[in-house]
Design an enzyme around this catalytic site. Structure first.
Site, PDB file in Angstrom:
ATOM      1  N   SER A  22      -5.895  28.053  32.721  1.00  0.00           N
ATOM      2  CA  SER A  22      -4.591  27.842  33.356  1.00  0.00           C
ATOM      3  C   SER A  22      -4.303  28.990  34.316  1.00  0.00           C
ATOM      4  O   SER A  22      -4.549  30.152  34.003  1.00  0.00           O
ATOM      5  CB  SER A  22      -3.490  27.776  32.301  1.00  0.00           C
ATOM      6  OG  SER A  22      -2.220  27.840  32.915  1.00  0.00           O
ATOM      7  N   THR A  63     -11.621  19.323  35.099  1.00  0.00           N
ATOM      8  CA  THR A  63     -11.176  20.690  35.262  1.00  0.00           C
ATOM      9  C   THR A  63      -9.689  20.808  34.966  1.00  0.00           C
ATOM     10  O   THR A  63      -8.982  19.810  34.852  1.00  0.00           O
ATOM     11  CB  THR A  63     -11.380  21.193  36.712  1.00  0.00           C
ATOM     12  OG1 THR A  63     -10.508  20.452  37.574  1.00  0.00           O
ATOM     13  CG2 THR A  63     -12.816  21.015  37.168  1.00  0.00           C
TER      14      THR A  63
END
Length: 350
Positions: A178, A242
């Site tokens: 993240s 992803t």
């Protein structure tokens, strides 16, 4: 039509407020809401996909981030998802970054978020999981470190979370990708990932729960081979590719949806090419997948199962029904009876 009205009303609100109200409604009225949105599909064997680590009864799952606190599992298990991934969850409750922190790009069917792993913490999320019914769907839990945890102690957060959830889900995901937690993406360096995996080794000896790592689309392509090597060395079940992408011209945070499609596809294509030499690893595709054509393209590259998030926000359960219809048409066109046969014969399919 019902979802169109639901979306019309939700999109008049602040994006995060609409999200919170939606999760509350799905949590409080899961049966009524799932019935209203068309329910699940019949004949799950027809759509079953066999991975090395588990089977999904439909090749599309819900990506992490939508049901952060595992409050709406009873709803998501009753529509055509093959798997539901909750989180990202951290050991301690976390408020996340300042609002506003979720933004829509309606014309581009994309989102930008700088949420910062806001969640109720591992203890509360586990309670929600234990009080939910995932039915025949696979349940994944996405794990992240707390913002206050220093990078050198990140492995301790992941170890704590692994111990908490390993016996209560079907797979676990190490999230080091993240863009919204300072320093988190630095953990994608091979030496940092090695420290995390090493910290889990003893605990993993007593658990067979599949373990995945979720990576960023912004990694250099030449670093992917090293990640695959580490996944194989530590006997992970695979990679999820992803997470969201950084687009500085759009502002802080990570972008998902159609704006991520091209980069996400490029990373998945490269990974699948590398992973031909490691058939024991599974790849779960996510990022910019919004139609059956995207799923078909992923299959033609060698993938099997994928996840959606932004396309579910913009299209609702219709996107799942349209993917199902696309699968049905391909099975008919190629005189095949199930998705497993379709994947086995993908090179010869039209």
């Amino acid at each position: 039509m019902l979802y169109d009205f639901f979306k019309f009303m939700a999109f008049k609100m602040d994006a995060e407020k609409a999200h919170e109200l939606s999760i509350k409604a799905l949590s409080n009225f899961p049966l009524a809401m799932s019935d209203a949105f068309g329910g699940d599909i019949e004949g799950s064997e027809r759509y079953r996909v066999k991975l090395n680590s588990m089977d999904w009864n439909f090749p599309v799952g819900l990506a992490a981030g939508l049901d952060k606190n595992a409050k709406a599992i009873n709803f998501f298990s009753r529509i055509p998802f093959g798997a539901i991934e909750v989180g990202t969850v951290t050991p301690l409750p976390q408020v996340g970054n300042d609002r506003p922190r979720l933004f829509r790009y309606v014309d581009e069917e994309s989102l930008r978020n700088c949420m910062g792993f806001n969640n109720d913490g591992a203890e509360e999320v586990l309670k929600n999981i234990l009080s939910s019914d995932k039915l025949s769907k696979k349940l994944g839990v996405n794990l992240g470190k707390n913002k206050i945890t220093e990078a050198e102690n990140a492995h301790l957060d992941y170890l704590s979370l692994y111990k908490t959830f390993k016996d209560h889900c079907d797979y676990l995901v190490i999230n080091v990708s993240s863009p919204n937690t300072p320093g988190l993406r630095d953990l994608q360096r091979h030496e940092s990932m090695r420290e995390i995996f090493e910290s889990l080794e003893e605990e993993r000896k007593t658990s067979s729960t599949p373990l995945f790592i979720k990576i960023s689309p912004d990694l250099p392509l030449d670093s992917l081979e090293g990640i695959v090597h580490l996944a194989r060395e530590f006997k992970l079940s695979g990679i999820i590719a992803t997470n969201t992408t950084i687009m500085k011209e759009r502002g802080a945070g990570g972008v998902s949806g159609k704006l991520l499609s091209e980069r996400g596809r490029l990373v998945r294509e490269k990974l699948l090419d590398i992973m031909r030499g490691t058939p024991e690893l599974d790849l779960i595709g996510v990022g910019g997948i919004s139609s059956f054509d995207d799923v078909w393209d992923f299959w033609k590259m060698g993938g099997k199962v994928c996840q959606i998030y932004s396309s579910f926000i913009f299209q609702g359960p219709t996107v799942l029904q349209e993917i199902k219809a696309g699968i049905d048409q391909k099975l008919l066109d190629n005189n095949l009876s199930n998705v497993q046969d379709l994947l086995k014969n993908i090179k010869d399919c039209k």
